[in-house]
Scaffold this motif. Structure first.
Motif, PDB file in Angstrom:
ATOM      1  N   VAL A   1      12.096  -8.275  -9.365  1.00 35.10           N
ATOM      2  CA  VAL A   1      11.823  -8.432 -10.534  1.00 35.10           C
ATOM      3  C   VAL A   1      10.257  -7.647 -10.699  1.00 35.10           C
ATOM      4  CG1 VAL A   1      10.677 -10.391 -12.190  1.00 35.10           C
ATOM      5  CG2 VAL A   1      12.531 -10.940 -10.369  1.00 35.10           C
ATOM      6  N   LEU A   2      10.553  -7.013 -11.832  1.00 37.24           N
ATOM      7  CA  LEU A   2       9.453  -6.046 -11.966  1.00 37.24           C
ATOM      8  C   LEU A   2       8.261  -6.431 -13.079  1.00 37.24           C
ATOM      9  CD1 LEU A   2      11.548  -2.828 -13.145  1.00 37.24           C
ATOM     10  CD2 LEU A   2      10.460  -3.442 -10.841  1.00 37.24           C
ATOM     11  N   THR A   3       8.533  -7.908 -13.254  1.00 38.19           N
ATOM     12  CA  THR A   3       7.617  -8.279 -14.422  1.00 38.19           C
ATOM     13  C   THR A   3       6.878  -9.384 -13.917  1.00 38.19           C
ATOM     14  OG1 THR A   3       9.426  -9.612 -15.092  1.00 38.19           O
ATOM     15  CG2 THR A   3       8.918  -7.844 -16.418  1.00 38.19           C
ATOM     16  N   SER A   4       6.549  -9.676 -12.672  1.00 39.99           N
ATOM     17  CA  SER A   4       5.925 -10.935 -12.115  1.00 39.99           C
ATOM     18  C   SER A   4       4.659 -10.310 -10.934  1.00 39.99           C
ATOM     19  CB  SER A   4       6.978 -11.524 -11.474  1.00 39.99           C
ATOM     20  OG  SER A   4       7.460 -12.160 -12.398  1.00 39.99           O
ATOM     21  N   PRO A   5       3.670  -9.868 -11.367  1.00 36.29           N
ATOM     22  CA  PRO A   5       2.533  -9.342 -10.461  1.00 36.29           C
ATOM     23  C   PRO A   5       1.914 -10.805  -9.901  1.00 36.29           C
ATOM     24  CG  PRO A   5       1.731  -9.099 -12.748  1.00 36.29           C
ATOM     25  CD  PRO A   5       3.208  -9.555 -12.688  1.00 36.29           C
ATOM     26  N   GLY A   6       1.639 -10.444  -8.471  1.00 40.63           N
ATOM     27  CA  GLY A   6       1.076 -11.690  -7.873  1.00 40.63           C
ATOM     28  C   GLY A   6      -0.432 -11.407  -7.774  1.00 40.63           C
ATOM     29  N   GLU A   7      -1.037 -12.309  -6.910  1.00 41.09           N
ATOM     30  CA  GLU A   7      -2.229 -12.134  -6.892  1.00 41.09           C
ATOM     31  C   GLU A   7      -3.043 -11.655  -5.514  1.00 41.09           C
ATOM     32  OE1 GLU A   7      -4.297 -15.934  -7.747  1.00 41.09           O
ATOM     33  OE2 GLU A   7      -3.151 -16.217  -9.915  1.00 41.09           O
ATOM     34  N   THR A   8      -2.006 -11.502  -4.618  1.00 38.82           N
ATOM     35  CA  THR A   8      -2.259 -10.898  -3.247  1.00 38.82           C
ATOM     36  C   THR A   8      -2.505  -9.441  -3.364  1.00 38.82           C
ATOM     37  OG1 THR A   8      -1.126 -12.921  -2.299  1.00 38.82           O
ATOM     38  CG2 THR A   8      -1.872 -11.078  -0.784  1.00 38.82           C
ATOM     39  N   PRO A   9      -3.463  -8.833  -2.892  1.00 40.83           N
ATOM     40  CA  PRO A   9      -3.604  -7.186  -2.988  1.00 40.83           C
ATOM     41  C   PRO A   9      -2.556  -6.886  -1.863  1.00 40.83           C
ATOM     42  CG  PRO A   9      -5.889  -8.215  -2.820  1.00 40.83           C
ATOM     43  CD  PRO A   9      -4.553  -9.582  -2.776  1.00 40.83           C
ATOM     44  N   VAL A  10      -1.946  -5.880  -2.134  1.00 41.71           N
ATOM     45  CA  VAL A  10      -1.295  -5.232  -1.105  1.00 41.71           C
ATOM     46  C   VAL A  10      -2.101  -4.784  -0.048  1.00 41.71           C
ATOM     47  CG1 VAL A  10       0.220  -3.017  -0.694  1.00 41.71           C
ATOM     48  CG2 VAL A  10       0.313  -4.047  -2.904  1.00 41.71           C
ATOM     49  N   ALA A  11      -3.176  -4.463   0.100  1.00 45.94           N
ATOM     50  CA  ALA A  11      -3.960  -4.359   1.228  1.00 45.94           C
ATOM     51  C   ALA A  11      -4.145  -5.407   2.225  1.00 45.94           C
ATOM     52  CB  ALA A  11      -5.655  -3.685   0.768  1.00 45.94           C
ATOM     53  N   ASP A  12      -3.744  -6.675   1.486  1.00 43.66           N
ATOM     54  CA  ASP A  12      -3.789  -7.843   2.424  1.00 43.66           C
ATOM     55  C   ASP A  12      -2.594  -8.179   3.311  1.00 43.66           C
ATOM     56  OD1 ASP A  12      -6.358  -8.302   1.567  1.00 43.66           O
ATOM     57  OD2 ASP A  12      -5.770 -10.044   0.315  1.00 43.66           O
ATOM     58  N   ILE A  13      -1.452  -7.442   2.930  1.00 44.39           N
ATOM     59  CA  ILE A  13      -0.215  -7.625   3.670  1.00 44.39           C
ATOM     60  C   ILE A  13       0.064  -6.242   4.071  1.00 44.39           C
ATOM     61  CG2 ILE A  13       0.403  -9.930   2.475  1.00 44.39           C
ATOM     62  CD1 ILE A  13       2.063  -8.140   0.598  1.00 44.39           C
ATOM     63  N   LEU A  14      -0.157  -5.238   3.652  1.00 50.07           N
ATOM     64  CA  LEU A  14       0.447  -3.983   4.127  1.00 50.07           C
ATOM     65  C   LEU A  14      -0.632  -2.892   3.945  1.00 50.07           C
ATOM     66  CD1 LEU A  14       4.092  -3.886   2.670  1.00 50.07           C
ATOM     67  CD2 LEU A  14       3.495  -3.936   4.969  1.00 50.07           C
ATOM     68  N   GLU A  15      -1.668  -3.034   4.550  1.00 42.30           N
ATOM     69  CA  GLU A  15      -2.742  -2.227   4.465  1.00 42.30           C
ATOM     70  C   GLU A  15      -2.511  -0.860   4.527  1.00 42.30           C
ATOM     71  OE1 GLU A  15      -7.273  -1.868   6.596  1.00 42.30           O
ATOM     72  OE2 GLU A  15      -5.995  -3.069   7.346  1.00 42.30           O
ATOM     73  N   LYS A  16      -1.583  -0.294   5.126  1.00 39.75           N
ATOM     74  CA  LYS A  16      -1.449   1.287   5.457  1.00 39.75           C
ATOM     75  C   LYS A  16      -0.796   1.532   4.084  1.00 39.75           C
ATOM     76  CE  LYS A  16       2.799   0.759   8.066  1.00 39.75           C
ATOM     77  NZ  LYS A  16       3.334   1.094   9.250  1.00 39.75           N
ATOM     78  N   TRP A  17      -0.046   0.639   3.273  1.00 40.52           N
ATOM     79  CA  TRP A  17       0.653   1.379   2.196  1.00 40.52           C
ATOM     80  C   TRP A  17      -0.288   1.066   1.056  1.00 40.52           C
ATOM     81  CZ3 TRP A  17       4.652   4.428   2.169  1.00 40.52           C
ATOM     82  CH2 TRP A  17       5.501   4.300   3.406  1.00 40.52           C
ATOM     83  N   ALA A  18      -1.280   0.354   1.027  1.00 38.53           N
ATOM     84  CA  ALA A  18      -2.289   0.206   0.011  1.00 38.53           C
ATOM     85  C   ALA A  18      -2.645   1.436  -0.861  1.00 38.53           C
ATOM     86  CB  ALA A  18      -3.456  -0.841   0.185  1.00 38.53           C
ATOM     87  N   PRO A  19      -3.078   2.442  -0.226  1.00 39.75           N
ATOM     88  CA  PRO A  19      -3.444   3.726  -0.736  1.00 39.75           C
ATOM     89  C   PRO A  19      -2.469   4.244  -1.858  1.00 39.75           C
ATOM     90  CG  PRO A  19      -4.417   3.890   1.305  1.00 39.75           C
ATOM     91  CD  PRO A  19      -3.420   2.662   1.418  1.00 39.75           C
TER      92      PRO A  19
END
Length: 186
Positions: free
Chosen positions: A43-61
């Motif tokens: 689903v492309l239309t449902s952003p969550g609230e958790t920053p990517v950095a919190d679950i996949l820190e190395k991919w966040a940039p």
């Protein structure tokens, strides 16, 4: 595992106005795989609230705006999947779905993709259909199948994607973009 004659791989499923299931209401789903065993998408239309950095820190940039993990769908909410837009080539750690959109191997080091990707979008869970299930939903008119554009995956306005995808279709489908959120209030 042959693709069915009407495979939707790499295309968008746009929820019909009659689809009221809260998980998919006014959603846009990118189908990552569709074969005779079923279909998988996000689903492309449902952003969550958790920053990517919190679950996949190395991919966040490498993530686009908003830099949060998206709700990919109701299946396997303990799993993470990522899509990336790669304008040219086929870098290691990326598998093409269609055009410049592909699935990221999250076990690969982000550095192998850093120079090649325009952006990465991370999803928790996915949408899944068993053999024949998506075909049934399509026959019932629950979804409109339309071509995806690379910008759909990385849009910085995901909640507006349903309307913008419909609008660009033109004709009767384009008119649905003006459908009110609650038709009973008309």
């Amino acid at each position: 595992m042959a693709e069915p004659p009407t495979s939707t791989t790499g295309r968008l499923l746009v929820a019909a106005t009659a689809l009221t299931d809260p998980t998919f209401r006014r959603s846009v789903v990118l189908v990552a795989q569709h074969d005779d065993e079923g279909a998988v998408g996000v689903v492309l239309t449902s952003p969550g609230e958790t920053p990517v950095a919190d679950i996949l820190e190395k991919w966040a940039p490498l993530t686009g705006d908003p830099p949060v993990a998206f709700f990919g769908g109701p299946v396997a909410l303990d799993s993470v999947l990522a899509l990336a837009v790669v304008p040219r080539g086929r870098p290691e750690g990326w598998r093409r779905v269609r055009g410049s959109v592909g699935i990221v191997d999250l076990d690969a080091p982000p550095a192998v993709l850093a120079d090649a990707v325009r952006g990465v979008r991370v999803f928790v869970g996915y949408a899944g259909w068993g053999a024949g299930q998506l075909e049934e939903e399509l026959a019932e008119g629950a979804w409109y199948v339309v071509d995806a554009e690379p910008g759909d995956v990385l849009t910085d306005r995901p909640r507006a994607l349903w309307r913008s995808v419909l609008r660009r279709q033109g004709g009767n489908l384009g008119m649905l973009a003006t459908y009110p959120d609650d038709a009973s209030l008309n």
